[in-house]
Scaffold this active site. Sequence first.
Site, PDB file in Angstrom:
ATOM      1  N   PRO A   2       0.803  -1.290   0.181  1.00  0.00           N
ATOM      2  CA  PRO A   2      -0.057  -0.083   0.017  1.00  0.00           C
ATOM      3  C   PRO A   2       0.794   1.186  -0.083  1.00  0.00           C
ATOM      4  O   PRO A   2       1.721   1.633   0.905  1.00  0.00           O
ATOM      5  CB  PRO A   2      -0.890  -0.074   1.397  1.00  0.00           C
ATOM      6  CG  PRO A   2      -0.592  -1.592   1.745  1.00  0.00           C
ATOM      7  CD  PRO A   2       0.581  -2.022   1.241  1.00  0.00           C
ATOM      8  N   GLU A   3       0.660   2.087  -1.069  1.00  0.00           N
ATOM      9  CA  GLU A   3       1.393   3.329  -1.307  1.00  0.00           C
ATOM     10  C   GLU A   3       0.391   4.266  -1.433  1.00  0.00           C
ATOM     11  O   GLU A   3      -0.632   4.098  -1.717  1.00  0.00           O
ATOM     12  CB  GLU A   3       2.705   3.323  -1.882  1.00  0.00           C
ATOM     13  CG  GLU A   3       3.587   2.137  -1.467  1.00  0.00           C
ATOM     14  CD  GLU A   3       5.148   2.478  -2.027  1.00  0.00           C
ATOM     15  OE1 GLU A   3       5.294   3.507  -2.670  1.00  0.00           O
ATOM     16  OE2 GLU A   3       5.619   1.264  -2.002  1.00  0.00           O
ATOM     17  N   LYS A  51      -0.927   8.388   2.808  1.00  0.00           N
ATOM     18  CA  LYS A  51      -1.253   7.006   3.001  1.00  0.00           C
ATOM     19  C   LYS A  51      -2.213   6.676   3.942  1.00  0.00           C
ATOM     20  O   LYS A  51      -2.321   5.535   4.588  1.00  0.00           O
ATOM     21  CB  LYS A  51       0.111   6.237   3.185  1.00  0.00           C
ATOM     22  CG  LYS A  51       1.062   6.231   2.103  1.00  0.00           C
ATOM     23  CD  LYS A  51       2.197   5.206   2.247  1.00  0.00           C
ATOM     24  CE  LYS A  51       3.324   5.471   3.132  1.00  0.00           C
ATOM     25  NZ  LYS A  51       4.302   4.811   3.176  1.00  0.00           N
ATOM     26  N   ARG A 252      13.886  -1.841   6.367  1.00  0.00           N
ATOM     27  CA  ARG A 252      13.273  -2.138   5.095  1.00  0.00           C
ATOM     28  C   ARG A 252      14.237  -2.639   4.019  1.00  0.00           C
ATOM     29  O   ARG A 252      15.238  -1.936   3.739  1.00  0.00           O
ATOM     30  CB  ARG A 252      12.277  -1.051   4.562  1.00  0.00           C
ATOM     31  CG  ARG A 252      11.451  -0.525   5.562  1.00  0.00           C
ATOM     32  CD  ARG A 252      10.532   0.468   4.826  1.00  0.00           C
ATOM     33  NE  ARG A 252       9.618   1.042   5.893  1.00  0.00           N
ATOM     34  CZ  ARG A 252       8.557   1.796   5.592  1.00  0.00           C
ATOM     35  NH1 ARG A 252       8.222   2.005   4.184  1.00  0.00           N
ATOM     36  NH2 ARG A 252       7.617   2.238   6.411  1.00  0.00           N
TER      37      ARG A 252
END
Length: 266
Positions: A2-3, A51, A252
């Site tokens: 999800p971006e 977001k 990340r």
Amino acid sequence: MPEGDTVLRTAGRLHTALAGRTLTRCDLRVPRFATADLTGRTVLGVVPRGKHLLLRVEGGLTLHSHLRMDGAWRVYGPAERWRGGPAHQIRAILGNAEQTAVGYRLPVLELLRTRDEEKAVGPLGPDLLGPDWDAATALRNLLAEPTRPLGEALLDQRNLAGIGNVYKAELCFLARVTPWLPVGELPDLVAPRLVTTAQQLLDANRDRPVRITTAPAHRGHAPRERLWVYGRAGRPCLRCGTPVRVADQNGRPTYWCPRCQSGPTP
């Protein structure tokens, strides 16, 4: 993942399913709001902010959610089987006579006064897909800390809202610099071009079911060839053929081409 583009499409689906209709079912499965009941209220609309998702209902209330890494909202018809995940991952159920929206694995879910939305989204920078988009402000924010690694600065939603880990890697590749390069060391004109490219990429993908960042000349039929470097560790760079590398950046996975991109690496 999800971006900003994913959140925009999610907001559109929720708005189509719920806006203008009265809620006949409401189940918020988080301890703080487990007793909250929105049934009988009309959904006024669902809007994205970076977001974040803001679902507004009559009576001056907003249900604020954030998808983070793997959250999702799914919309189902009356006879459809829910398939977004096991029942214990459901955090919210909102339904009317025609549609039911189910929120899975939502790390942020809170009910607040609509007038207090700024407490949740006020610190965000310009939204790459929003009406408040301002490239000049985003550029100033991005360059405000010259020693900060570019990858970190791009992910900071206070600078510009909507970029996640996928776009971080892709934008650094297109700028031909590594995500560890301090923003103050970006070559002349690269920073403003990077901000413009970020907005163009998200806008190009706002209506696509599958995210694409590569140029048609470099794009094959394989799903992994829709992105320049993200998820391509060990595979040849689509531009030069050098194996793409991956390393951790603040927890990340971060991908880059050691030949096409200049700058420091781990």
